[in-house]
Every structure is written in C-alpha cells, then in structure tokens.
Design an enzyme around this catalytic site. Structure first.
Site, PDB file in Angstrom:
ATOM      1  N   ASP A 287      -1.198   1.035  -4.756  1.00  0.00           N
ATOM      2  CA  ASP A 287      -2.153  -0.008  -5.134  1.00  0.00           C
ATOM      3  C   ASP A 287      -3.532   0.544  -5.468  1.00  0.00           C
ATOM      4  OD1 ASP A 287      -2.599   0.595  -2.410  1.00  0.00           O
ATOM      5  OD2 ASP A 287      -3.497  -1.368  -2.035  1.00  0.00           O
TER       6      ASP A 287
ATOM      7  N   ASP B 142      -2.299   6.095  -4.472  1.00  0.00           N
ATOM      8  CA  ASP B 142      -1.163   5.426  -3.836  1.00  0.00           C
ATOM      9  C   ASP B 142      -0.754   4.235  -4.697  1.00  0.00           C
ATOM     10  OD1 ASP B 142      -3.366   3.821  -3.297  1.00  0.00           O
ATOM     11  OD2 ASP B 142      -2.736   3.345  -1.251  1.00  0.00           O
TER      12      ASP B 142
ATOM     13  N   ASP C 215      -5.978   2.199  -3.964  1.00  0.00           N
ATOM     14  CA  ASP C 215      -7.201   2.155  -3.149  1.00  0.00           C
ATOM     15  C   ASP C 215      -7.386   3.441  -2.357  1.00  0.00           C
ATOM     16  OD1 ASP C 215      -5.215   1.778  -1.251  1.00  0.00           O
ATOM     17  OD2 ASP C 215      -6.106  -0.018  -0.353  1.00  0.00           O
TER      18      ASP C 215
ATOM     19  N   SER D 295       0.823  -1.199   0.000  1.00  0.00           N
ATOM     20  CA  SER D 295       0.000   0.000   0.000  1.00  0.00           C
ATOM     21  C   SER D 295       0.869   1.266   0.000  1.00  0.00           C
ATOM     22  CB  SER D 295      -0.973  -0.036   1.181  1.00  0.00           C
ATOM     23  OG  SER D 295      -1.953   0.942   1.061  1.00  0.00           O
TER      24      SER D 295
END
Length: 463
Positions: free
Chosen positions: A252, A250, A254, A106
């Site tokens: 990833d 970011d 999400d 993340s």
C-alpha cells in the site's frame, strides 16, 4: 483462519466461516458501525466517504461489499480505485469527505486483507474513536437508509495525479536537482499499487527506472514486508551495476526501503533518519518516532539542535505526539516517513522525493550518504506466549528489576523500554499475535542480539 478486530480497523484472512475470517458478513457489520459512527459526528449531514484499495486479489470483492454497505447506510461513495494508502488519505482531505476506508492489509501476505479507517482529516481514528466503532459493531447499533436516502456512487481516478502534484510542490522537494542527477533506479513494487503510481512520479522527476514486480495483479512475488530476506531479487539486480539505487515499497506504499548502488540494504530504519536529516538541515525543529525505532534519529535531531521524542508504537500514536510537540518530521523505523507539510500519514512518495533531493544536493552515492549517519544495529526477537502467561505482570517485574539502576532509563508508555547508555531493549506485547516482541539496538548486531537474548532469559526465568 484469522480475524482480528482492533481500534485501528479489522484485519483477517480470506475464506472460511464468518466470524473466523474476513468475510462479507464481517465487512458489512464493521463498515455499518464505522458509517454510523461518522454519521453521529455529523448529524443531519449527507455523508461522503472515500474508498481506495491496494491490488490484493480479494480487493474487488471487499471493495464491492464496502461500497454497497456505505450506500446502504446512506453515504455517498467516492471510489478512487487502485490507490496507495497515502493517496487515499489525501483524497479525503482534497474532496472534503467525512471519512475514508482503505482496503489493504499493508505488509501482510496475499491471503490477508483489512479495512483501515480514516476521519475527516484523512488520518487514522484515535484509540477512543476506534473503540467506539467496535462497540457499535458489537451491539449492531445501526440503521440503514430507506430507498430515498440511499447513497450515491462515483468513480474518480484523478487522485494519483493530485497526490504527485502535492509531493512535487513541497518546498524541500528539489525537482531540478533530481533531474540534473539523471538517476537510474530499480523499483520493486511487489505487484501492487506502487506499480501504478510510482512510474508517474519518477517520470515527473526525470528518473530513469526499471520495475520489478510492477504489474498491479495482487499476486505478490515475495513476502511483502520490505526486509532484506525478502528482497534478494532487487538486491541482485542492483548489484549487477549501472544503477544509482533501488527503491522498495510495500503493497500500500506507506513503507519505503532503499538498496545501495552496491546491492546492499541501506537499512529501512535509516529511511526516516536520512529524510529527517535533510529536513533539519533546512528547518529547525523536533522529531518523533516510536519506541522501537533506531536511536540514530535522536542523534541526528540533537546534532541539528532539535529535540527528539518517542511515542508508543502505532502510526496514530506517532502523529498524536508529533502534533503535541510540533515535530517537523517523524515516522516509524519500518520505513514510514510522516511529513506534516504534506499530511499526517506515512507516505513513500514523499519519502522518495525528499531522499532523492538530499542525494542530489549532496552529490553523494547512496552508500556514501549512509556512512554520514551513526551506525546502529537492531535485533528483532520474540517470546511465544502460552494462554496462562500473565504478560502485564512480567512487564511490571522487568520494570522493577531495572528501574533502580542509575544508568537505565525506563519508559512504560508501550510495554517496557530500557535505555542503557550505549544500547536499548524494548519489550511489548503484540497486538496481532500471542507473542512478546523483543527489539534491541546496539553498536553491533552481536551486542544487540545478546542484549535481547538476555532480557528474553529474564522473562523465561519468571515463568
């Protein structure tokens, strides 16, 4: 050197001794435990597990170990390659898989990686399920398949397009209104998977774009957390003029933040607030965010006749509460939008499409849209802990000190949150660092910081 095992997965830095960092031996053990857990939920079934990853430099190494281990346990692997976290979540559901593993750390820096674990709904494991996986790993209670029972391996790169189709087919995504506005945007994709999928989404929406850090090399160009201190590049670019807004994700994809047309931060806390306001204009209902998120969501929800609920910090806690209260929109103040009409997971693509729909329908500039919402400021502080600190005792004492005051509402589902009439402060022990996080919100940044510092002093006086 760091390795963190928790109910939500395993996370660590790359390189060093096994057991101290995220290394192949640890990955094999943890993936074996997860696959064993899934197999026991589906006895006698040939498992199918989806694997997707962000663009981290360590991604190919981790992916190979993960996929090989799953095949060794006997599971068929569908590798969707470079993919966002929400894409991987949707892929589990779309291909009828029994679970999924997302390889991403993340917003952690480039030398970190992690495994996030999904159930057959493409949602994060519950606390109880995560604890069972950890127990299986600790006991090494797993068996591998014989040569005739090994799993298969398939590459499938179709899910970006399927994810985008799912977003554009949402009733409240107004594709025609967005196309008519002819938005010009700058996107910072931090050299990860946002640079792969977001151009496809924006093309379908008729948005003209310029990408900063759009190559999926995994060599992050700045600290990945989408905070103002890390985003001077895109803020400066937007400030040059000629753009309607900036979009930041970011690694990833999400989490989602916006930059106003004047180059100033829109405020990541207001991503969810804005999308929720748009949803609630069309659909009446309740909302959920975690305890550390802005009060503005409560205000907007009540304005539209709904009820706001708070959950403990953590996406699975938010989604559990959303299901419990039938929330039509929810998420986290870190820029995470969860829209059940799509799926129960934070999804920046959904957030972008709904935000642009609202902006297009209202005919406003981004800075003008921001001014339509209550103004709050959140200060984020921390208390460093010593090995001798009894955090639970401190939090109990804070609750006792303020629990008797008539104008203070105390919530203790995750640390201690004190709600005052015009402000709040939330103290909770970090799951990943030896600290107490102290978040506070008020009508000015000075007041928010002063409230946080006041509670910090209360804690220091107890030690």
């Amino acid at each position: 050197m760091t390795l963190i095992k928790s109910i939500s997965g395993i996370r660590g830095t790359i390189g060093g001794r096994a057991g101290d960092t995220l290394n192949p031996l640890d990955i094999v053990k943890f993936v074996s435990a997860y696959a064993t857990f899934i197999a026991r939920k589906h006895p006698g079934k040939k498992l199918k597990i989806v694997v997707g990853r962000d663009a981290r430099i360590s991604g190919p190494m981790v992916k190979n170990v993960v996929c090989g281990t799953l095949m060794g346990i006997g599971a068929d692997v569908v590798n969707i390659g470079l993919a966002t976290t929400p894409t991987t979540e949707l892929a589990v559901r779309m291909c009828g898989a029994d679970g999924g593993i997302i390889i991403t750390a993340s917003h952690n820096p480039r030398h970190w990686n992690a495994l996030k674990l999904l159930n057959e709904e493409g949602e994060f494991l519950t606390a109880a399920d995560g604890a069972e996986v950890l127990d299986i790993a600790e006991r090494e209670d797993f068996d591998y398949a014989d040569v005739d029972g090994l799993g298969s391996y398939t590459d499938d790169d179709s899910f970006d397009e399927r994810h985008i189709n799912e977003v554009l087919n949402l009733d409240l995504v107004d594709v025609e209104a967005i196309k008519k506005r002819k938005f010009r945007v700058v996107v910072d994709a931090i050299n990860s998977v946002g640079g792969v999928i977001l151009p496809k989404l924006l093309d379908r929406l008729g948005v003209e774009y310029k990408f900063l850090n759009g190559d999926a090399t995994g060599d992050f160009s700045h600290n990945p957390e989408p905070l103002a201190v890390n985003l001077t590049g895109i803020m400066d670019e937007v400030a040059k003029g000629g753009y309607d807004l900036g979009i930041v994700v970011d690694p990833d994809v999400d989490r989602l933040a916006f930059i106003q047309e004047d180059g100033k931060m829109y405020g990541e806390e207001y991503t969810l607030v804005t999308v929720a306001d748009y949803i609630l204009e069309h659909i009446k209902g309740n909302t959920v965010s975690n305890l550390s998120s802005t009060r503005a969501l409560r205000d907007v929800t009540e304005k539209h006749g709904g009820k706001y609920y708070a959950s403990a910090v953590g996406e699975v806690n938010v989604t559990t509460k959303m299901k419990e209260v039938g929330a039509v929109i929810g998420g986290e103040g870190n820029g995470g939008v969860i829209y059940p009409d799509s799926h129960y997971g934070r999804d920046a693509l959904v957030g972008i499409a709904l935000f642009l729909s609202s902006l297009a329908q209202k005919g406003l500039k981004v800075s003008e849209l921001r001014k339509t919402f209550p103004e709050y400021f959140i200060a984020k502080n921390r208390i460093d802990l010593t090995p001798d600190t009894d955090v639970d005792a401190i939090l109990v004492r804070v609750k006792e000190l303020y629990g008797q005051e008539k104008d203070v509402q105390v919530t203790d589902i995750d640390g201690v949150k004190l709600d005052f009439p015009d402000a709040w402060v939330h103290l909770r022990k970090s799951n990943t660092e030896p600290i107490i996080r102290v978040y506070s919100e008020a009508n000015t940044m000075e007041a928010a910081d002063a409230l946080g510092k006041k509670l910090m002093q209360v804690v220091y006086d107890m030690q």
